[in-house]
Scaffold this motif. Structure first.
Motif, mmCIF file in Angstrom:
data_model
loop_
_atom_site.group_PDB
_atom_site.id
_atom_site.type_symbol
_atom_site.label_atom_id
_atom_site.label_comp_id
_atom_site.label_asym_id
_atom_site.label_seq_id
_atom_site.Cartn_x
_atom_site.Cartn_y
_atom_site.Cartn_z
ATOM 1 N N ALA A 69 -20.224 4.595 -5.371
ATOM 2 C CA ALA A 69 -19.155 3.651 -5.707
ATOM 3 C C ALA A 69 -17.808 4.184 -5.274
ATOM 4 C CB ALA A 69 -19.161 3.395 -7.217
ATOM 5 N N GLU A 70 -17.618 5.479 -5.427
ATOM 6 C CA GLU A 70 -16.372 6.130 -5.035
ATOM 7 C C GLU A 70 -16.115 5.979 -3.535
ATOM 8 O OE1 GLU A 70 -14.599 10.552 -6.012
ATOM 9 O OE2 GLU A 70 -16.673 10.335 -5.344
ATOM 10 N N ASP A 71 -17.169 6.127 -2.723
ATOM 11 C CA ASP A 71 -17.025 5.980 -1.266
ATOM 12 C C ASP A 71 -16.560 4.569 -0.908
ATOM 13 O OD1 ASP A 71 -17.682 8.544 -0.664
ATOM 14 O OD2 ASP A 71 -19.778 8.129 -0.155
ATOM 15 N N VAL A 72 -17.131 3.572 -1.591
ATOM 16 C CA VAL A 72 -16.725 2.191 -1.316
ATOM 17 C C VAL A 72 -15.257 1.989 -1.674
ATOM 18 C CG1 VAL A 72 -17.107 -0.223 -1.928
ATOM 19 C CG2 VAL A 72 -19.059 1.312 -1.665
ATOM 20 N N LEU A 73 -14.851 2.474 -2.826
ATOM 21 C CA LEU A 73 -13.462 2.304 -3.261
ATOM 22 C C LEU A 73 -12.509 3.076 -2.363
ATOM 23 C CD1 LEU A 73 -14.128 2.593 -7.079
ATOM 24 C CD2 LEU A 73 -13.317 0.552 -5.890
ATOM 25 N N ASN A 74 -12.958 4.225 -1.877
ATOM 26 C CA ASN A 74 -12.109 5.003 -0.983
ATOM 27 C C ASN A 74 -11.883 4.268 0.328
ATOM 28 O OD1 ASN A 74 -10.582 7.422 -0.641
ATOM 29 N ND2 ASN A 74 -12.140 8.145 0.803
ATOM 30 N N SER A 75 -12.922 3.559 0.809
ATOM 31 C CA SER A 75 -12.751 2.783 2.042
ATOM 32 C C SER A 75 -11.757 1.644 1.838
ATOM 33 C CB SER A 75 -14.105 2.244 2.518
ATOM 34 O OG SER A 75 -14.587 1.248 1.627
ATOM 35 N N ARG A 77 -9.247 1.850 -0.409
ATOM 36 C CA ARG A 77 -7.947 2.532 -0.509
ATOM 37 C C ARG A 77 -7.375 2.862 0.860
ATOM 38 N NH1 ARG A 77 -6.983 7.417 -4.210
ATOM 39 N NH2 ARG A 77 -8.452 8.398 -2.795
ATOM 40 N N ASN A 78 -8.267 3.234 1.781
ATOM 41 C CA ASN A 78 -7.816 3.594 3.134
ATOM 42 C C ASN A 78 -7.666 2.384 4.039
ATOM 43 O OD1 ASN A 78 -7.826 6.288 2.405
ATOM 44 N ND2 ASN A 78 -9.929 6.624 3.104
ATOM 45 N N ARG A 79 -7.809 1.184 3.434
ATOM 46 C CA ARG A 79 -7.660 -0.083 4.171
ATOM 47 C C ARG A 79 -8.659 -0.207 5.317
ATOM 48 N NH1 ARG A 79 -3.270 -2.656 2.358
ATOM 49 N NH2 ARG A 79 -1.643 -1.460 1.305
ATOM 50 N N GLN A 80 -9.837 0.375 5.129
ATOM 51 C CA GLN A 80 -10.887 0.252 6.125
ATOM 52 C C GLN A 80 -11.769 -0.961 5.859
ATOM 53 O OE1 GLN A 80 -12.366 4.161 5.422
ATOM 54 N NE2 GLN A 80 -11.401 5.047 7.250
ATOM 55 N N ARG A 81 -11.645 -1.536 4.662
ATOM 56 C CA ARG A 81 -12.284 -2.804 4.373
ATOM 57 C C ARG A 81 -11.532 -3.458 3.234
ATOM 58 N NH1 ARG A 81 -17.550 -3.568 3.884
ATOM 59 N NH2 ARG A 81 -17.019 -5.542 2.939
ATOM 60 N N ALA A 82 -11.680 -4.763 3.107
ATOM 61 C CA ALA A 82 -10.978 -5.518 2.084
ATOM 62 C C ALA A 82 -11.740 -5.466 0.750
ATOM 63 C CB ALA A 82 -10.802 -6.972 2.514
ATOM 64 N N PHE A 83 -11.008 -5.644 -0.339
ATOM 65 C CA PHE A 83 -11.645 -5.728 -1.655
ATOM 66 C C PHE A 83 -12.105 -7.174 -1.844
ATOM 67 C CE2 PHE A 83 -11.972 -6.008 -6.244
ATOM 68 C CZ PHE A 83 -12.563 -4.806 -6.569
ATOM 69 N N ASP A 84 -13.243 -7.496 -1.252
ATOM 70 C CA ASP A 84 -13.734 -8.865 -1.261
ATOM 71 C C ASP A 84 -14.805 -9.049 -2.341
ATOM 72 O OD1 ASP A 84 -15.852 -7.486 -0.188
ATOM 73 O OD2 ASP A 84 -15.505 -8.192 1.864
ATOM 74 N N THR A 85 -15.388 -10.233 -2.384
ATOM 75 C CA THR A 85 -16.400 -10.541 -3.400
ATOM 76 C C THR A 85 -17.611 -9.625 -3.286
ATOM 77 O OG1 THR A 85 -15.709 -12.858 -3.407
ATOM 78 C CG2 THR A 85 -17.856 -12.363 -4.347
ATOM 79 N N GLU A 86 -17.991 -9.284 -2.063
ATOM 80 C CA GLU A 86 -19.144 -8.416 -1.845
ATOM 81 C C GLU A 86 -18.922 -7.044 -2.466
ATOM 82 O OE1 GLU A 86 -22.112 -7.213 1.891
ATOM 83 O OE2 GLU A 86 -20.085 -7.983 2.259
ATOM 84 N N ALA A 131 -15.713 3.839 11.871
ATOM 85 C CA ALA A 131 -15.627 5.260 11.540
ATOM 86 C C ALA A 131 -14.178 5.692 11.509
ATOM 87 C CB ALA A 131 -16.393 6.084 12.581
ATOM 88 N N ALA A 132 -13.815 6.429 10.500
ATOM 89 C CA ALA A 132 -12.430 6.882 10.362
ATOM 90 C C ALA A 132 -12.185 8.044 11.305
ATOM 91 C CB ALA A 132 -12.174 7.329 8.919
ATOM 92 N N PRO A 133 -11.127 8.014 12.082
ATOM 93 C CA PRO A 133 -10.845 9.112 13.011
ATOM 94 C C PRO A 133 -10.485 10.383 12.250
ATOM 95 C CG PRO A 133 -8.985 7.607 12.895
ATOM 96 C CD PRO A 133 -10.088 6.979 12.101
ATOM 97 N N VAL A 134 -10.903 11.510 12.799
ATOM 98 C CA VAL A 134 -10.529 12.795 12.216
ATOM 99 C C VAL A 134 -9.229 13.233 12.864
ATOM 100 C CG1 VAL A 134 -11.233 15.187 11.880
ATOM 101 C CG2 VAL A 134 -12.948 13.382 11.858
ATOM 102 N N VAL A 135 -8.241 13.454 12.064
ATOM 103 C CA VAL A 135 -6.933 13.819 12.597
ATOM 104 C C VAL A 135 -6.548 15.181 12.075
ATOM 105 C CG1 VAL A 135 -6.170 11.440 12.804
ATOM 106 C CG2 VAL A 135 -5.779 12.652 10.664
ATOM 107 N N ALA A 136 -5.657 15.803 12.782
ATOM 108 C CA ALA A 136 -5.174 17.105 12.342
ATOM 109 C C ALA A 136 -4.382 16.943 11.063
ATOM 110 C CB ALA A 136 -4.285 17.723 13.438
ATOM 111 N N ALA A 137 -4.403 17.968 10.260
ATOM 112 C CA ALA A 137 -3.682 17.903 8.996
ATOM 113 C C ALA A 137 -2.208 17.754 9.274
ATOM 114 C CB ALA A 137 -3.930 19.169 8.184
ATOM 115 N N PRO A 138 -1.539 16.844 8.608
ATOM 116 C CA PRO A 138 -0.114 16.659 8.826
ATOM 117 C C PRO A 138 0.670 17.864 8.346
ATOM 118 C CG PRO A 138 -0.861 15.390 6.934
ATOM 119 C CD PRO A 138 -2.067 15.955 7.585
ATOM 120 N N VAL A 139 1.829 18.025 8.915
ATOM 121 C CA VAL A 139 2.694 19.149 8.562
ATOM 122 C C VAL A 139 3.929 18.613 7.876
ATOM 123 C CG1 VAL A 139 4.024 21.079 9.463
ATOM 124 C CG2 VAL A 139 1.838 20.498 10.492
ATOM 125 N N THR A 140 4.245 19.216 6.738
ATOM 126 C CA THR A 140 5.419 18.799 5.987
ATOM 127 C C THR A 140 6.248 20.017 5.647
ATOM 128 O OG1 THR A 140 4.108 17.033 5.023
ATOM 129 C CG2 THR A 140 6.198 17.525 3.936
#
Length: 581
Positions: A69-75, A77-86, A131-140
């Protein structure tokens, strides 16, 4: 299992149970406002927290469910899918499974894994995304930080799970900022001010308070025989007992929102099963009442919510034909009225046809045709609370089995409460439930009739006066007198007892019963008393007009009367002439 393990398990059950209980309401709120990032994050954190505790306690079935369930919610949160009826349906099913697992943990049973079909559905929702791209860790500010996805993957590795995707090299973890001394003091203070207490200890404490009240009442009754210092000490004991009683009662209080929170999901599930649409509105969730009452009200309210969606709310096309919105509205409202709690369950559905109720009651043999003909439309509505009554033609998993509303009535009466029904065809139906704030101690008016003492709940009482029988007249089946410029229907306690009214003065106790006032005619009003409610024996349980018993200061038993039951019993008595005493 060691005592330390037991403590950890108890803490998990308390904390995770509360999180899981809140999830359904949060998801329903998220369905209405899918862009609410705060609620989405709260749901995600809840699953993640439960997963962490379950992993520590080695509960792999719960870990697997929460992780999916966490994986679905994370997707989402990351705007990789909509919070739809499914997504909504799948995550709600995960909540149902989590609640079942929590119930199994409470019962000490082995966990039943989530259905494979549900886990496959949750995994498919994540797999369907790009698939979510793997990016380098941001620098702050010149130092590397870890992304949310990488942090989640690291947590999974710590729990022995294979991450779903590669993780970039973790940067050195920054040292946590020191906590200011003032903040640390606040944290310690908050921790010290809150402790968990087992409920049976609170129940035992409340029972002891009840016994203390009985002893206090005996001392007050004998106060006249003591010297002044002893009488003063009894007065101080009275003051301390009242404060102790109120304090313990407050400790036992819980918000009714704990029960209300489950109803948006319940109504949604029933509506979807029936092809209906419903919107649940909650008001007064912060209203507090006794813990035992909160638990005891859960089942009756569940049935009434199901009943409103099944019987009350119409199908969308029928609502459109009637000029209503496609989605029906179900309102649950709680409020405090004196020492009672009022709960309203109101829908804007089809309403109840009183004439159909009358005909169905006669057809089912619930009531005689001659008696049914004398009932007013309001009285006909009350017939749905009779055993075996149902207007549903077909039997379903939701209702229509001829049981339910009579059980609701009996359970509310067992709580010394009342249920009233008001309905208008085409406009909707409203149920009003009134229950005392606490089940243990009740302010009461002690009266005497036929040589016996009775206790009347004080909260509905508005007036007491001596009956002038010369002003009493007959209106239909009722003896009536004028009180404060309005006619007052009288209920004679001696008739309820099956006795003839003796001669001598009588008094009237005026009480609010539903939306009307009634006068209970008694021989004598003794005075006000705080009484301890004792359960009835099997021979008296269920009798109309009796809700409990109490022990008087002299050690004798007095019955606690129920105004609503007395009025109902008076309606059922044969019509008699006006009785003057």
């Amino acid at each position: 299992m060691s005592s330390s393990d037991d403590d950890i398990r108890s803490d998990f059950l308390a904390e995770a149970g509360e999180l899981v209980e809140q999830l359904a309401g949060q998801l329903i709120a998220l369905e209405r406002a899918p862009d609410d990032v705060e609620t989405l994050n709260a749901v995600f954190r809840a699953f993640h927290t439960v997963k962490g505790g379950a992993g520590f306690l080695q509960l792999p079935a719960m870990v697997e469910l929460c992780h999916a369930a966490e994986d679905v919610l994370n997707s989402v949160r990351n705007r990789q899918r909509a919070f739809d009826t499914e997504v909504m349906d799948a995550v709600l099913q995960a909540v149902d499974a989590a609640q079942r697992m929590m119930a199994e943990l409470y019962a000490g049973s082995a966990l039943t894994p989530a259905a494979p079909e549900l886990l496959m559905q949750l995994h498919a929702l994540v797999g369907a995304q790009a698939a979510a791209p793997v990016v380098a860790a941001p620098v702050t500010n010149g130092s590397a930080t870890i992304s949310d996805d990488e942090f989640e993957a690291l947590l999974d590795e710590l729990q022995g799970k294979t991450p779903a995707k590669p993780v970039a090299a973790a940067p050195p973890a920054p040292k946590p900022a020191p906590v200011p001394a003032a903040n640390a003091a606040v944290a310690v203070k908050t921790e010290a001010e809150t402790i968990r207490v087992e409920t049976h200890k609170l129940d035992q404490l409340m029972n002891l308070i009840g016994e203390l009240v009985l002893v206090r009442n005996r001392l007050k009754a004998a106060k006249g025989g003591f010297d002044e210092p002893s009488a003063r000490a009894i007065g101080e004991l009275d003051f301390i007992t009242r404060n102790l009683q109120n304090t313990v009662a407050q400790v036992r209080m819980q918000p009714i929102g704990k029960v209300f929170a489950r109803f948006p999901k319940l109504a949604r599930d029933v509506a979807r099963q029936l092809g209906k649409q419903v919107k649940v509105v909650l008001e007064g969730e912060e209203t507090e009442l006794d813990k035992n009452l909160v638990e005891a009200l859960a089942d009756p309210l569940v049935h009434m919510v199901r009943n409103s969606v099944d019987h009350g709310i119409e199908m969308p096309d029928r609502r459109a034909q009637a000029g209503k919105a496609a989605a029906g509205t179900l309102l649950l409202r709680a409020s405090q009225e004196g020492d009672h709690i009022r709960i309203d369950i109101r829908d804007d559905g089809a309403g109840i046809d009183a004439e159909r109720i009358r005909a169905k009651a006669v057809d089912k043999g619930v009531i005689e045709a001659a008696t049914a003909a004398t009932l007013s439309p309001a009285d006909c509505l009350q017939l749905i609370f009779l055993p075996g009554f149902s207007t549903k033609e077909e039997v379903s998993d939701l209702s229509g089995r001829g049981v339910g509303m009579d059980v609701v009535m009996s359970r509310i009466k067992r709580l010394n409460g009342t249920v009233e029904l008001d309905s208008r065809p085409g406009e909707g139906t409203a149920f009003r439930i009134r229950v005392p704030l606490t089940l243990a101690v009740l302010p009461a008016l002690i009266v005497r009739s036929e040589g016996r003492r009775f206790a009347l709940p004080l909260a509905p009482v508005s007036d007491v006066f001596r009956l002038d029988e010369q002003r009493m007249r007959r209106v239909e089946r009722w003896d009536v007198v004028d009180s404060r410029g309005a006619p007052l229907r009288l209920v004679h306690l001696d008739r309820w007892l099956g006795a003839e009214a003796g001669r001598g003065p009588r008094h009237v106790v005026v009480a609010q019963v539903g939306d009307e006032r009634y006068g209970i005619v008694v021989r004598e009003v003794i005075g006000r008393e705080e009484i301890v409610i004792k359960p009835l024996g099997a021979s008296l349980r269920g009798l109309a007009g009796i809700s409990g018993a109490t022990v008087m200061p002299d050690g004798r038993i007095a019955l606690i009367l129920d105004f609503n039951g007395l009025v109902t019993a008076a309606r059922a008595l044969p019509v008699e002439g006006v009785t003057h005493g």
